[in-house]
Write an enzyme that holds these catalytic residues in place. Sequence first.
Site, PDB file in Angstrom:
ATOM      1  CE  LYS A   1      -4.160  -1.862   0.217  1.00  0.00           C
ATOM      2  NZ  LYS A   1      -5.074  -1.747  -0.949  1.00  0.00           N
TER       3      LYS A   1
ATOM      4  CD  GLU B   1     -10.034   3.921   0.829  1.00  0.00           C
ATOM      5  OE1 GLU B   1     -10.047   5.145   0.641  1.00  0.00           O
ATOM      6  OE2 GLU B   1      -9.210   3.167   0.283  1.00  0.00           O
TER       7      GLU B   1
ATOM      8  CB  SER C   1       0.175  -8.004  -1.143  1.00  0.00           C
ATOM      9  OG  SER C   1      -0.685  -8.763  -0.321  1.00  0.00           O
TER      10      SER C   1
END
Lengths: 272, 402
Positions: free
Chosen positions: B90, B112, B379
């Site tokens: 991210k 969010e 990830s």
Amino acid sequence: MTVASGTGVERIERAFAAAKRERRMAIVIYLMTGFPRRDATRGLVRAALDGGADVIELGVPFSDPMADGTTVQHAGETALREGIRLDDCIAEAAGAVAERDAAVLLMGYLNPFLQYGPERLAGALRSAGIAGVIAPDLPAEESAVIDAALVPAGVARIDMVAPTTPDDRLERLLPRARGFVYCVSLTGVTGARSGLSQDVAPFLRRVRARTPLPIAVGFGISRPEHVRALRGIADGVAVGSAAIDAIDHAEPGRAEDALRDLVRSLREGGAG
Amino acid sequence: MSALATIRGRFGAFGGQYVPETLMPAVIELEAAFEAAWTDTAFRDELDRLLRTYVGRPTPLTDARRLAAAVGLRRVLLKREDLTHTGAHKINNAIGQGLLAKRMGKKRVIAETGAGQHGVATATACALLGLECVVYMGTVDMERQKPNVFRMRLLGADVRGVDAGSRTLKDAVNEAIRDWVTNVRTTYYLLGSAIGMHPYPTMVRELQSVIGREARAQSLDLLGRLPDVVMACVGGGSNAIGTFAPFLDDASVKLRGVEAGGEGLESGHHAASIVGGSVGVLHGTKTYVLQDSDGQIRETHSISAGLDYPGVGPQHAALHDSGRVTYVARTDAEALEAFRLLCRTEGIIPALEPAHAIADLPYVARELGRELDVLVCLSGRGDKDLDTVIGRGAAPPEDPPA
């Protein structure tokens, strides 16, 4: 029972024309279908009309109402718990048209309309005499997906314009408007506010300069003094959260009275 | 590939900008600002510098030999996004969009978050760049990802619980959009996945494609050729689109996205939007969504908060329809089993999200053959999931009995 006369859009035009003739603001009242109970809507629509509402917007509940504040969100959650579906909203709207020859719009998010099917929706609204559809998550750029079915059926799909809409964009959007122009009074979600936004007067002047159609202002309008303050710069107001609050806060069995009184006070605020 | 998607953000029949009129000027401005930044060498150099010196890129490609033996494949290569600063992919997107927010002169950033990884990444980027940060998070997610709530607050973010709807990621997105509609003139919405209205799916893909570009070059170095299969987990699909994008034109490479099968597709309790959903409009984009026949968005379930979302990025929807990418779903139980397997075979504690992709490896061996080199995007790391995993009995809270 009055026989429905003319198309839904003609009913909207007549409603605004009558208010203008009577030198007062047109009052558009938003009610969430099935709030606070499935069987409450028919009586509440009658109460709003008896109080002097010119146009009724019936809300179609959606699980993810991204343009709504907490009042409409909670009303929608209640409606979904009551099992309200788009067919129920159409049936309530059709009842108001048949019984009172009312000008009625459906207001809801795109996805339920899309899953219902644009052609099927257009047919149902046309035969019921429902004036049109307002979808707050459907900007002009994306609207062909349902306009292609609604517009040939004589059903309006109302664009919204906002204080953030620049002049050149207004000039592209406003010629598409039918019946009236729906102006969002502020940058924000639906919900009663204590005062009017600073943005609203200059914004309405920008719109007024670019359209001959009546202008209705929504979002945040909740009190007679708001309606009074908008006289001369708009032709009507759309009130939703304040109507839901009036219903919600009424004494048991008095919701219709509370709504009728609110509508009457809004109408008086915009008259004279 | 072209830097931007087709006109108005269409991917075939999917994508678009289904947003309130109030936001239309903002998304048009954002598209232009991103395009200008993305073609500006100074912006790209600054982003590359931060990715190198702050995020810790390039991340390694680990040749996971014991895992490969355990799942019956010739080779499994793990792209180690778990080793980035903040522990998940991210951050690639958050730093890039944070720089864009600054370039656009916005001083307030909203985001969010579901699992909290995007919230942590955004709070981190905002601390680094001196931006005010507000993060919306469903109260169910706040409860199951507590450590990330503490991290965000330590980093100076204002974490606001969302108590509407299912109290998870989709409701956090609704609330972030409501904030944006209200504060659009001053606020940058830093969306964390390849979902939402144009230009986000394209922008997030471009910012995450660093994963696939590095992985492609590293595979060529290690193998002397491209891998046979490239895989990633898919919730909204940002790590997957970033991993897949640089391989889309490599016809020999099979691409496979793994959705969250929850308690099984037939149970109805899952978050597999492509495998188990239908076409609809959610959060500004047309894509596959989980919905009932009335178009109401369904509540989803996944053991992994980061995959617990009822939609998917519109480019994934198009890649599914075109057949370029194969999408499958693996269950909570399979992901937990894979979580344990990766811990024991490689000494890597993965996040539950990529554990779904690991869980698919035995299926790849069975369906596509054992003599394959398979690249998986790992990830994120699993620290945030330890409570969940211990609660489900997949990891012993104490020493196992002798």
